[in-house]
Design a protein around this motif. Structure first.
Motif, mmCIF file in Angstrom:
data_model
loop_
_atom_site.group_PDB
_atom_site.id
_atom_site.type_symbol
_atom_site.label_atom_id
_atom_site.label_comp_id
_atom_site.label_asym_id
_atom_site.label_seq_id
_atom_site.Cartn_x
_atom_site.Cartn_y
_atom_site.Cartn_z
ATOM 1 N N PRO A 132 50.699 43.804 33.631
ATOM 2 C CA PRO A 132 50.326 44.241 32.270
ATOM 3 C C PRO A 132 49.150 45.209 32.218
ATOM 4 C CG PRO A 132 50.614 41.846 32.388
ATOM 5 C CD PRO A 132 50.570 42.346 33.790
ATOM 6 N N LEU A 133 48.432 45.388 33.323
ATOM 7 C CA LEU A 133 47.223 46.217 33.297
ATOM 8 C C LEU A 133 47.559 47.694 33.164
ATOM 9 C CD1 LEU A 133 45.138 44.487 36.126
ATOM 10 C CD2 LEU A 133 45.024 44.095 33.654
ATOM 11 N N SER A 134 46.643 48.438 32.532
ATOM 12 C CA SER A 134 46.801 49.889 32.401
ATOM 13 C C SER A 134 46.301 50.626 33.638
ATOM 14 C CB SER A 134 46.030 50.396 31.166
ATOM 15 O OG SER A 134 46.504 49.787 29.994
ATOM 16 N N ARG A 135 45.344 50.036 34.330
ATOM 17 C CA ARG A 135 44.728 50.691 35.482
ATOM 18 C C ARG A 135 44.424 49.658 36.547
ATOM 19 N NH1 ARG A 135 44.137 54.440 38.636
ATOM 20 N NH2 ARG A 135 42.629 56.141 38.461
ATOM 21 N N LEU A 136 44.779 49.974 37.796
ATOM 22 C CA LEU A 136 44.598 49.030 38.896
ATOM 23 C C LEU A 136 44.121 49.757 40.144
ATOM 24 C CD1 LEU A 136 44.953 46.110 39.960
ATOM 25 C CD2 LEU A 136 47.301 46.746 40.588
ATOM 26 N N PHE A 137 43.032 49.261 40.713
ATOM 27 C CA PHE A 137 42.544 49.748 41.999
ATOM 28 C C PHE A 137 42.919 48.718 43.060
ATOM 29 C CE2 PHE A 137 39.833 51.940 38.959
ATOM 30 C CZ PHE A 137 39.815 53.231 39.462
ATOM 31 N N ILE A 138 43.682 49.169 44.063
ATOM 32 C CA ILE A 138 44.177 48.286 45.121
ATOM 33 C C ILE A 138 43.391 48.558 46.395
ATOM 34 C CG2 ILE A 138 46.185 47.581 46.460
ATOM 35 C CD1 ILE A 138 47.925 48.776 44.173
ATOM 36 N N LEU A 139 42.664 47.537 46.844
ATOM 37 C CA LEU A 139 41.842 47.674 48.046
ATOM 38 C C LEU A 139 42.665 47.293 49.275
ATOM 39 C CD1 LEU A 139 38.562 45.958 46.763
ATOM 40 C CD2 LEU A 139 39.222 48.384 46.574
ATOM 41 N N LYS A 140 42.720 48.186 50.233
ATOM 42 C CA LYS A 140 43.401 47.923 51.499
ATOM 43 C C LYS A 140 42.368 47.948 52.626
ATOM 44 C CE LYS A 140 47.779 48.023 49.934
ATOM 45 N NZ LYS A 140 48.774 46.953 50.129
ATOM 46 N N GLY A 141 42.653 47.186 53.673
ATOM 47 C CA GLY A 141 41.731 47.146 54.802
ATOM 48 C C GLY A 141 41.747 45.778 55.450
ATOM 49 N N GLY A 142 41.247 45.690 56.649
ATOM 50 C CA GLY A 142 41.268 44.446 57.401
ATOM 51 C C GLY A 142 40.257 43.435 56.901
ATOM 52 N N PRO A 143 40.202 42.255 57.528
ATOM 53 C CA PRO A 143 39.210 41.239 57.170
ATOM 54 C C PRO A 143 37.811 41.744 57.483
ATOM 55 C CG PRO A 143 40.326 40.668 59.219
ATOM 56 C CD PRO A 143 41.059 41.844 58.654
ATOM 57 N N GLY A 144 36.862 41.394 56.630
ATOM 58 C CA GLY A 144 35.492 41.799 56.896
ATOM 59 C C GLY A 144 35.157 43.223 56.501
ATOM 60 N N THR A 145 36.046 43.873 55.768
ATOM 61 C CA THR A 145 35.785 45.260 55.363
ATOM 62 C C THR A 145 35.089 45.351 54.003
ATOM 63 O OG1 THR A 145 38.068 45.380 54.531
ATOM 64 C CG2 THR A 145 37.653 46.255 56.746
ATOM 65 N N GLY A 146 34.741 44.210 53.431
ATOM 66 C CA GLY A 146 33.939 44.211 52.220
ATOM 67 C C GLY A 146 34.708 44.143 50.921
ATOM 68 N N LYS A 147 35.987 43.779 50.970
ATOM 69 C CA LYS A 147 36.799 43.745 49.749
ATOM 70 C C LYS A 147 36.276 42.717 48.751
ATOM 71 C CE LYS A 147 40.647 42.926 51.977
ATOM 72 N NZ LYS A 147 40.088 42.902 53.360
ATOM 73 N N SER A 148 36.070 41.486 49.223
ATOM 74 C CA SER A 148 35.598 40.430 48.332
ATOM 75 C C SER A 148 34.197 40.736 47.804
ATOM 76 C CB SER A 148 35.595 39.077 49.061
ATOM 77 O OG SER A 148 35.127 38.048 48.222
ATOM 78 N N SER A 149 33.327 41.246 48.647
ATOM 79 C CA SER A 149 31.961 41.585 48.220
ATOM 80 C C SER A 149 31.980 42.665 47.144
ATOM 81 C CB SER A 149 31.125 42.054 49.413
ATOM 82 O OG SER A 149 30.970 41.015 50.355
#
Length: 365
Positions: free
Chosen positions: A28-45
């Motif tokens: 349903p969102l109008s805008r979405l940023f999708i983070l790709k990358g391995g573990p420890g690359t700072g996605k959650s932070s």
């Protein structure tokens, strides 16, 4: 039932493996940023930092928690902006629907030193295999737990008073929808998880999700006593009458429901029987014991010992699954360290600025 922060799981470790409702939550969102990358690359932070930024500005947020690591976030939604930022890597793979228009992929792998990773290739491969092994083992035990629940239900399912089940369902529908005339178009459904089987055991947001409901109905009773069936009927009736519903699926068996919320009616229905957790209970909660009401006492008494043994075995299987998920997390933490050492985190500020620069045209700012 409005709250500034809403906590859910968009995916979870279930009897069928990892089950995802990411498409349901994010579409349903109008805008979405999708983070790709391995573990420890700072996605959650990065997701946490974005969440703090919009929280400080007073926006209403939905946090998508990680079922495999309760310290991590898999996504955040800024509701007023119809904007989301999500970890799109396995097991919750998220791909763009309309690349460059609705969705943008941000590859954090652009910021790592591949040579550093190659130097640790063998250990990275070993840890990855360990993680897969522990998750697969966990899923086997969760599946076994579900089978044991079916065995328990089979002891009394043939004797359940179906007329009483229908009577309870009809009474709840009548109580919830005093006026059964259609309220315009069909209502909309949203699907996710209120709880998850995590390294810490079963973690649930069912209490806080339903705490502000004017009326809460707690359905009690052992597996197979039609709790989920009744909630599905209530949800279907709501949608037919034009009310939106929030459907929260069972953490063990995603084909079943644990929580149904009808915001416009200020009512919530909750499976509050073990192993489900409901931290907050209120004096005016309506309690309905489906087992006591629908299973003849003689049948219940005849199978006491067998049911007790099955309950113990179910707990053992879930606990063994939890231990395996915890082992997967421990190996994942070790894997993260290799990527942390290879990352150039100075580039993350640019990513942060790119995301927060987005504003919906109808935003108040």
């Amino acid at each position: 039932m409005n709250k500034k922060i809403k906590n859910i799981f968009a995916g979870g470790n279930t009897k069928d493996g990892f089950h995802s409702f990411y498409k349901d939550v994010l579409s349903p969102l109008s805008r979405l940023f999708i983070l790709k990358g391995g573990p420890g690359t700072g996605k959650s932070s990065l997701i946490k930092k974005i969440g703090r930024f919009y929280k400080d500005k007073g926006y209403t947020l939905t946090f998508l928690h990680c079922s495999s690591d309760t310290e991590s976030l898999d996504g955040v939604i800024i509701n007023e902006l119809s904007l989301g930022v999500v970890d799109g890597t396995a097991p919750h793979i998220v791909d763009p629907e309309i690349p460059g228009v609705k969705d943008d992929i941000i590859n954090l792998g652009d910021f790592w030193d591949r040579d550093v990773l190659i130097q640790n290739k063998n250990e990275i491969i070993r840890l990855k295999k360990n993680i897969n092994h522990y998750f697969n083992t966990a899923y086997k035990h969760l599946n076994q737990s579900s089978l044991l629940q079916k065995n328990m239900a089979n002891l009394y399912a043939p004797y359940i008073d179906k007329a009483m089940v229908k009577q309870i369902k009809d009474k709840l529908i009548s109580m919830t929808f005093e006026d059964t005339s259609k309220n315009g178009n069909k209502g909309k459904e949203s699907r996710s998880f209120a709880g998850a089987i995590t390294p810490r055991g079963i973690v649930s947001f069912a209490g806080e999700l339903t705490d502000k409901a004017a009326k809460r109905v707690l359905l009690l009773g052992r597996p197979g006593t039609n709790k989920s069936t009744i909630m599905k009927s209530l949800a279907a009736e709501a949608v037919l009458l034009g009310y939106d519903v929030e459907l929260y699926h069972c953490a063990l068996n995603p084909q079943k429901l644990d929580v149904v919320i009808i915001p416009q009616k200020q009512v919530a229905f909750i499976d509050a029987s073990p192993p489900h957790k409901l931290e907050t209970k209120k004096a005016d909660d309506i309690l309905i014991d489906m087992f006591a009401l629908t299973v003849p006492r003689k049948i219940a008494n005849n199978n006491k010992d067998e049911i007790l043994k099955l309950q113990e075995d179910i707990i053992i299987q879930i606990d063994t699954a939890r231990n395996n998920i915890r082992n997967a997390k421990d190996n994942h933490k070790k894997l993260e360290n290799f990527y942390i050492n290879a990352m150039d985190f100075s580039k993350m500020d640019e990513v942060f600025q790119q995301i927060i620069s987005y504003r919906e045209t109808n935003s108040s700012e």
